[in-house]
Design an enzyme around this catalytic site. Structure first.
Site, short mmCIF file in Angstrom:
data_model
loop_
_atom_site.label_atom_id
_atom_site.label_comp_id
_atom_site.label_asym_id
_atom_site.label_seq_id
_atom_site.Cartn_x
_atom_site.Cartn_y
_atom_site.Cartn_z
N GLN A 202 -10.39 5.80 -6.88
CA GLN A 202 -10.16 5.18 -5.56
C GLN A 202 -11.21 4.81 -4.71
O GLN A 202 -11.28 4.47 -3.81
CB GLN A 202 -8.96 6.04 -4.70
CG GLN A 202 -7.97 6.38 -5.62
CD GLN A 202 -7.04 5.12 -5.54
OE1 GLN A 202 -7.20 4.02 -4.82
NE2 GLN A 202 -5.99 5.13 -6.36
N LYS A 225 -7.82 -1.14 -10.97
CA LYS A 225 -7.71 -1.02 -9.55
C LYS A 225 -8.90 -1.88 -8.78
O LYS A 225 -8.79 -1.47 -7.56
CB LYS A 225 -7.99 0.69 -9.24
CG LYS A 225 -6.88 1.23 -9.81
CD LYS A 225 -6.82 2.79 -9.33
CE LYS A 225 -5.98 3.93 -10.10
NZ LYS A 225 -4.52 3.51 -9.88
N1 C6P Z 1 -3.80 6.26 -9.35
C1 C6P Z 1 -1.88 5.55 -7.69
O1 C6P Z 1 -1.02 5.09 -7.53
P1 C6P Z 1 -5.72 5.37 -14.33
O2 C6P Z 1 -4.24 5.34 -14.50
O3 C6P Z 1 -6.60 5.97 -15.49
O4 C6P Z 1 -6.24 3.95 -14.28
O5 C6P Z 1 -6.09 5.97 -13.21
C2 C6P Z 1 -5.66 7.35 -12.97
C3 C6P Z 1 -6.17 8.01 -11.54
C4 C6P Z 1 -7.14 8.77 -11.72
N2 C6P Z 1 -7.58 9.25 -10.24
C5 C6P Z 1 -7.33 8.97 -9.11
C6 C6P Z 1 -8.00 9.22 -7.95
C7 C6P Z 1 -6.20 7.98 -9.06
O6 C6P Z 1 -6.05 7.58 -7.87
C8 C6P Z 1 -5.52 7.44 -10.19
C9 C6P Z 1 -4.38 6.41 -10.33
C10 C6P Z 1 -2.70 5.50 -9.21
O7 C6P Z 1 -2.39 6.45 -7.17
C11 C6P Z 1 -1.80 5.75 -10.11
S1 C6P Z 1 -0.79 7.12 -10.43
#
Ligand code: C6P
Length: 404
Positions: A202, A225
């Site tokens: 994030q 993201k």
């Molecule tokens: N959070 C959210 O809506 P991936 O799924 O591997 O791209 O990312 C995982 C992940 C790991 N750390 C943090 C801090 C995140 O926010 C996320 C993904 C999304 O908040 C989907 S649950």
């Protein structure tokens, strides 16, 4: 001059309607939309270049390899790593965290050794450690959190002991928006001779990241993201650490030589990249980084900070609103509840008005438990959002609250 209308033209999806209402997309913490330049670069590669990388002597394979390795250099530059050997392509943040959890615990930890995480971690920075705890008997220690959503740094410093082997914390909370003081977290850990893994899922899309300045030992983020495609992410690791860790998976690409008796692994970073990589996605990710660079990550940060401030101000117009996460250092996420309206009801009704927000526990159930709630409504911003969209969102909220 930040020309948000010009930027929006790169994202045709933002022009669409849902339920006959203009789409207001405020679920960027979950995934961002993709600009045309990313989609075109990926289509162009499939149409004119496609071949497996690192394998062929033929023209297309070499061209695909150049694109793929060029993408690695783009990522290196983006986070200011020393060398492309330190850039491992993964499927995303989750895989990067699992890789470190598996390989680090395997090589560096004994039963009874400890890893420190925090109260505000995403499940992907909790469950991999628990899996390792079950396998190898390691212990997971948790940094507590103050009510404003900041980490208790005094308690953090107290968690270290002779069994502490690794710290793994998020840079920015996906629920609270809290920007953790990563340099301070790293400094304290290093004073205790403990390396640090940062979950940058994030942060990388929103603020300038310099892994050398941060001095973290590992850093993970996801392409999807940050305006790139799904299925690709990055694990940065200091060479001295990656060298010491065993491979995470075995297969093609990651070997130097194989006999039935013995395998010699490839050098970094390929040792950690078993199988055909998603080379089309790495091209897309590099294009997304070029896109961010063109606008300027600091300009994006300024724009999103304005949106965050404006959203906070306007939310105050709604009676009984409770915002979770009041840290001074906060990124483009607002989580809230209104009175006793259930987050799911709120999200469903907002959706009918064209507004996409996320509701629920946001894959951070231990944090929800700490807050004493089952979930929140979360609006999360991106470089293409506008104050006008926040106005629509606030008016829609007022309407929904009125219905209750
Ligand atoms: N959070 C959210 O809506 P991936 O799924 O591997 O791209 O990312 C995982 C992940 C790991 N750390 C943090 C801090 C995140 O926010 C996320 C993904 C999304 O908040 C989907 S649950």
């Amino acid at each position: 001059m930040y020309d948000v209308e010009e930027i929006r033209k790169q994202f045709p999806i933002l022009q669409r309607e849902v339920y006959g209402k203009p789409l207001v997309y405020l679920d960027n913490g979950a995934t961002t939309q993709k600009p045309l330049c990313v989609l075109n670069a990926m289509q162009e590669e499939y149409l004119n270049v496609n071949a497996n990388v690192h394998r062929g002597v033929h023209y297309l394979s070499q061209q695909a390899t150049e694109l793929h390795e060029g993408a690695r250099e783009t990522v290196r530059r983006f986070i200011n790593a020393r060398s492309t050997s330190e850039i491992v392509f993964t499927r995303g943040t989750t895989e990067a965290l699992n890789l470190v959890a598996a390989s680090f615990v395997d090589e560096m930890m004994q039963p009874g050794d400890e890893v420190i995480i925090s109260t505000m971690e995403h499940h992907s920075n909790i469950v991999p450690w628990q899996l390792q705890a079950a396998k190898k008997g390691i212990a997971v220690r948790v940094i507590p959190m103050h009510d404003d959503g900041t980490l208790d740094m005094e308690a953090y410093a107290q968690l270290f002991n002779e069994r502490t082997r690794l710290v793994s914390v998020c840079h920015v909370s996906n629920v609270l928006g809290t920007v953790n003081p990563v340099e301070e977290l790293v400094r304290i850990a290093h004073e205790n001779d403990v390396p640090v893994m940062i979950d940058g899922a994030q942060s990388a899309p929103h603020r300038y990241v310099d892994v050398q300045q941060m001095d973290c030992d590992f850093f993970a983020f996801s392409g999807h993201k940050m305006y790139g495609p799904t299925g690709v992410g990055v694990l940065y690791g200091k060479e001295e650490w990656l060298d010491r860790l065993p491979p995470y998976q075995g297969g093609g690409e990651m070997i130097e030589s194989v006999t039935f008796e013995k395998t010699v692994f490839q050098s970094l970073p390929f040792k950690f990249e078993a199988g055909t990589p998603d080379y089309i996605a790495t091209t897309g990710l590099a294009k997304a980084i070029d896109f961010l660079d063109e606008i300027g990550i600091n300009c994006i940060y300024e724009h999103e900070s304005e949106l965050l401030k404006y959203c906070h101000e306007r939310l105050q117009e709604i009676e009984d609103v409770r915002i979770f996460g009041q840290a001074k250092e906060k990124d483009a996420v607002v989580s809230f509840l209104v009175g006793d309206i259930h987050h799911l009801d709120m999200g469903t009704l907002l959706d009918r008005l064209g507004i996409a927000v996320r509701t629920g526990h946001h894959c951070a159930q231990p944090l929800m438990e700490r807050l004493g709630i089952s979930g929140t409504v979360r609006a999360s911003f991106a470089l293409y959002n506008t104050k006008a969209e926040i106005d629509v969102f606030i008016e829609a909220m007022k309407r929904v609250v009125g219905m209750f």
